[in-house]
Write an enzyme that holds these catalytic residues in place. Structure first.
Site, mmCIF file in Angstrom:
data_model
loop_
_atom_site.group_PDB
_atom_site.id
_atom_site.type_symbol
_atom_site.label_atom_id
_atom_site.label_comp_id
_atom_site.label_asym_id
_atom_site.label_seq_id
_atom_site.Cartn_x
_atom_site.Cartn_y
_atom_site.Cartn_z
ATOM 1 N N LEU A 1 11.282 7.148 -5.891
ATOM 2 C CA LEU A 1 9.948 7.121 -5.283
ATOM 3 C C LEU A 1 9.891 5.973 -4.280
ATOM 4 C CD1 LEU A 1 7.406 7.860 -8.156
ATOM 5 C CD2 LEU A 1 8.782 9.418 -6.805
ATOM 6 N N SER A 2 9.310 6.249 -3.124
ATOM 7 C CA SER A 2 9.198 5.246 -2.070
ATOM 8 C C SER A 2 8.029 5.633 -1.164
ATOM 9 C CB SER A 2 10.492 5.233 -1.243
ATOM 10 O OG SER A 2 10.276 4.589 -0.010
ATOM 11 N N SER A 3 7.331 4.620 -0.657
ATOM 12 C CA SER A 3 6.218 4.909 0.265
ATOM 13 C C SER A 3 6.741 5.635 1.497
ATOM 14 C CB SER A 3 5.550 3.604 0.679
ATOM 15 O OG SER A 3 5.138 2.908 -0.461
ATOM 16 N N GLN B 1 15.770 -7.467 -2.772
ATOM 17 C CA GLN B 1 14.497 -8.197 -2.686
ATOM 18 C C GLN B 1 14.233 -8.971 -3.988
ATOM 19 O OE1 GLN B 1 10.709 -6.882 -0.720
ATOM 20 N NE2 GLN B 1 10.184 -6.196 -2.773
ATOM 21 N N HIS C 1 4.574 2.280 -8.130
ATOM 22 C CA HIS C 1 3.720 1.075 -8.140
ATOM 23 C C HIS C 1 2.862 1.052 -9.413
ATOM 24 C CE1 HIS C 1 4.217 1.591 -3.651
ATOM 25 N NE2 HIS C 1 4.510 0.319 -3.787
ATOM 26 N N GLN D 1 7.833 -9.116 7.983
ATOM 27 C CA GLN D 1 9.055 -8.601 7.355
ATOM 28 C C GLN D 1 9.603 -7.347 8.039
ATOM 29 O OE1 GLN D 1 6.974 -7.951 3.433
ATOM 30 N NE2 GLN D 1 8.352 -6.209 3.291
ATOM 31 N N GLY E 1 0.814 -1.206 0.000
ATOM 32 C CA GLY E 1 0.000 0.000 0.000
ATOM 33 C C GLY E 1 0.849 1.258 0.000
ATOM 34 N N ALA E 2 0.217 2.393 0.417
ATOM 35 C CA ALA E 2 0.859 3.716 0.345
ATOM 36 C C ALA E 2 1.423 3.881 -1.072
ATOM 37 C CB ALA E 2 1.946 3.870 1.414
ATOM 38 N N ASP F 1 14.111 -2.055 -4.910
ATOM 39 C CA ASP F 1 14.392 -3.075 -3.889
ATOM 40 C C ASP F 1 15.230 -4.173 -4.548
ATOM 41 O OD1 ASP F 1 12.850 -2.029 -1.601
ATOM 42 O OD2 ASP F 1 11.178 -2.255 -2.973
HETATM 43 O O1 PAF Z 1 8.202 -4.552 -1.650
HETATM 44 C C1 PAF Z 1 7.169 -4.681 -0.942
HETATM 45 O O2 PAF Z 1 6.288 -3.823 -0.907
HETATM 46 C C2 PAF Z 1 7.040 -5.926 -0.064
HETATM 47 O O3 PAF Z 1 8.280 -6.359 0.376
HETATM 48 C C3 PAF Z 1 6.258 -7.061 -0.741
HETATM 49 C C4 PAF Z 1 6.981 -7.567 -1.977
HETATM 50 C C5 PAF Z 1 4.868 -6.579 -1.124
HETATM 51 C C6 PAF Z 1 6.113 -8.248 0.231
HETATM 52 O O4 PAF Z 1 5.399 -7.922 1.370
#
Ligand code: PAF
Length: 282
Positions: free
Chosen positions: A186-188, A155, A37, A61, A31-32, A152
């Site tokens: 850009l980042s939440s 990730q 996104h 997480q 979200g956010a 990320d």
């Molecule tokens: O990058 C994110 O927003 C989160 O790490 C994800 C991939 C939705 C997993 O909760």
């Protein structure tokens, strides 16, 4: 856009779409939402027949409970943005739907050294949590493609590893980081910056550009140290400035001029932790 709160509901929707031959693109989020996104949604819509997103702030997480509690929540705006972007379905589960057996005894993944460096080192348990959430999501939403942001970077590599360990059939598509005009990624988390902090934050991407410009073959420690010292002098609390192999994320001490490299930074502006990275050779 159809909003599903139950796993069974969206799983049925996906199964029907797949039976009729549609491919599924999936954009998981916490979200956010911001235009970064939405750019993932747009890429998915170009490549796949059906685009599905999820919105779940995954507690497993967050290694820091305060970070979890402060994570921005803008659900109504998020739904509106996804709807306008033409997302076909949204999975909006609660914690019981995501973790029916609770969060305590979730599976652990053998992520090897990827879990011991960079974000893995500074946020113990973080990537286990990310894998738990995305693995669960992909067993509900059997996506053909999973769209992730390059911002990320680690990730993306971790989830690639999780997919290979679990033999899921999903392909990962890494999409470019969207930036503000001045270069801020850009980042939440940017929502938590005040005006002064926002001005300060841009120095992270400026430092990455500095590293890219100054990169030479040979030992890299001096360049990394100059970058660290600059950020520290500008008031950041630096977790790391690293230059790594872009394919494996193994830290590189000596640049041979051939290996593709990525520079990565994690630093706090007051109590907001920001990360960013830049490929040094594309
Ligand atoms: O990058 C994110 O927003 C989160 O790490 C994800 C991939 C939705 C997993 O909760």
């Amino acid at each position: 856009m159809i909003v599903f709160k139950k796993a069974a509901g969206i799983a049925r929707f996906i199964a029907k779409k797949k039976e009729s031959g549609s491919t599924i693109g999936f954009v998981p989020t916490m979200g956010a939402l911001h235009p970064g996104h939405i750019s993932l949604i747009n890429i998915s819509k170009k490549k796949d027949d059906i685009t599905v997103s999820s919105l779940f702030v995954n507690p497993t997480q967050f290694n820091d409970k305060r970070d979890f509690e402060k994570y921005p929540s803008t659900i109504a705006t998020d739904i509106d943005m996804l709807e306008k972007a033409g997302c076909d379905a949204l999975f909006l589960p609660d914690v019981n739907e995501m973790y029916p057996d609770g969060t305590k005894n979730e599976r652990q993944y053998d992520l090897g050294y990827l879990e011991t460096i960079l974000e893995g080192k500074f946020r113990p348990g973080h990537f286990q949590g990310v894998c738990q959430a995305v693995h669960r999501l992909l067993t509900i939403i059997y996506a053909n493609r999973l769209y992730l942001g390059q911002k990320d970077y680690q990730q993306c590599l971790v989830l690639q590893k999780m997919i290979s360990i679990t033999h899921l059939k999903t392909e990962i598509v890494i999409c470019p980081t969207l930036r503000e005009k001045d270069g801020l990624a850009l980042s939440s988390r940017n929502m938590r910056l005040n005006e002064a902090e926002r001005k300060e934050a841009v120095k992270i991407s400026e430092t990455l550009s500095f590293i890219k410009k100054e990169l030479k073959t040979g030992y890299l420690e001096d360049l990394k140290e100059r970058a660290r010292q600059y950020l520290t002098a500008e008031g950041f609390k630096v977790d790391y400035v690293e230059i790594a192999n872009a394919a494996t994320l193994e830290p590189i001490e000596n640049n041979d001029g051939k290996t593709p490299l990525v520079a990565l930074i994690a630093a706090f502006v007051n109590d907001v932790r920001l990360i960013d990275n830049m490929l040094l050779k594309e």
